[in-house]
Design a protein around this motif. Structure first.
Motif, PDB file in Angstrom:
ATOM      1  N   SER A   1      30.215 -12.940 -12.811  1.00 49.53           N
ATOM      2  CA  SER A   1      30.309 -11.589 -11.820  1.00 49.53           C
ATOM      3  C   SER A   1      29.886 -10.514 -12.594  1.00 49.53           C
ATOM      4  O   SER A   1      28.945  -9.683 -12.171  1.00 49.53           O
TER       5      SER A   1
ATOM      6  N   TYR B   1      34.583  -3.311 -10.150  1.00 42.49           N
ATOM      7  CA  TYR B   1      33.524  -4.464  -9.518  1.00 42.49           C
ATOM      8  C   TYR B   1      31.976  -3.793 -10.058  1.00 42.49           C
ATOM      9  O   TYR B   1      31.663  -2.945  -9.987  1.00 42.49           O
TER      10      TYR B   1
ATOM     11  N   GLU C   1      26.960  -5.254  -6.632  1.00 42.69           N
ATOM     12  CA  GLU C   1      25.782  -6.365  -6.212  1.00 42.69           C
ATOM     13  C   GLU C   1      26.363  -7.748  -6.341  1.00 42.69           C
ATOM     14  O   GLU C   1      25.955  -8.709  -5.983  1.00 42.69           O
ATOM     15  N   ASN C   2      27.342  -7.955  -6.939  1.00 40.40           N
ATOM     16  CA  ASN C   2      28.158  -9.153  -7.273  1.00 40.40           C
ATOM     17  C   ASN C   2      29.764  -9.099  -6.604  1.00 40.40           C
ATOM     18  O   ASN C   2      30.612  -9.930  -7.256  1.00 40.40           O
TER      19      ASN C   2
ATOM     20  N   ASP D   1      31.137 -10.677  -3.855  1.00 39.34           N
ATOM     21  CA  ASP D   1      31.746 -11.857  -3.719  1.00 39.34           C
ATOM     22  C   ASP D   1      32.417 -12.565  -4.869  1.00 39.34           C
ATOM     23  O   ASP D   1      33.419 -13.028  -4.901  1.00 39.34           O
ATOM     24  N   GLU D   2      31.358 -12.575  -5.937  1.00 38.14           N
ATOM     25  CA  GLU D   2      31.945 -13.040  -7.197  1.00 38.14           C
ATOM     26  C   GLU D   2      33.015 -12.378  -7.643  1.00 38.14           C
ATOM     27  O   GLU D   2      34.112 -13.156  -8.522  1.00 38.14           O
ATOM     28  N   CYS D   3      32.929 -11.212  -7.860  1.00 39.90           N
ATOM     29  CA  CYS D   3      34.057 -10.451  -8.383  1.00 39.90           C
ATOM     30  C   CYS D   3      35.421 -10.611  -7.748  1.00 39.90           C
ATOM     31  O   CYS D   3      36.283 -10.823  -8.213  1.00 39.90           O
TER      32      CYS D   3
END
Length: 134
Positions: A44, A83, A86-87, A89-91
């Motif tokens: 992320s 966080y 733009e990432n 969900d991955e974070c």
């Protein structure tokens, strides 16, 4: 604007357990800092900053809103997770994996909050409890 999640961990949390939890979540590179250490999650790009009482002044009281009414442990480590928007969900996925790993490798109490405001998870003698979805 960046989202910041915070962990306030009991002062019995050992450095080795903390590093193991990061390793189990895929983080193997750390930067030593005057306050503790920092790094990035590889998928992320989420940054983290670990503040340790051995290296800097850590306020021993829980700072999360309402925590003082529900929980009581001396804080020895604070971790801030920043966080990458733009990432998102991955974070979130990596942060969930990290708190699960931390709960598995250490008996230290901790809580996770959004910028010391809303509490999302607590690890206490009963294990890890998710209080709200994040």
């Amino acid at each position: 604007m960046s989202i910041e999640m915070c962990i306030e961990a009991e002062d019995v949390l050992r450095f080795e357990a903390l590093v193991l939890a990061f390793n189990k979540t895929g983080v193997h590179d750390f930067e030593e800092e005057e306050y503790g250490f920092s790094g990035l999650f590889p998928i992320s790009g989420m940054a983290f900053y670990v503040f340790q009482k051995e290296k800097c002044t850590v306020i021993p009281q829980l700072l999360a809103e309402g925590a003082d009414k529900k929980f009581a442990w001396p804080v020895g480590t604070r971790i801030k997770f920043r966080y990458v928007n733009e990432n998102f969900d991955e974070c979130t996925s990596q942060l969930k994996a990290f708190i699960s790993n931390l709960a598995n490798v250490s008996n230290a109490n901790f809580l996770l909050s959004f910028q010391y405001d809303t509490i999302y998870a607590v690890r206490d003698k009963g294990g890890l409890h998710k209080i709200a979805d994040f």
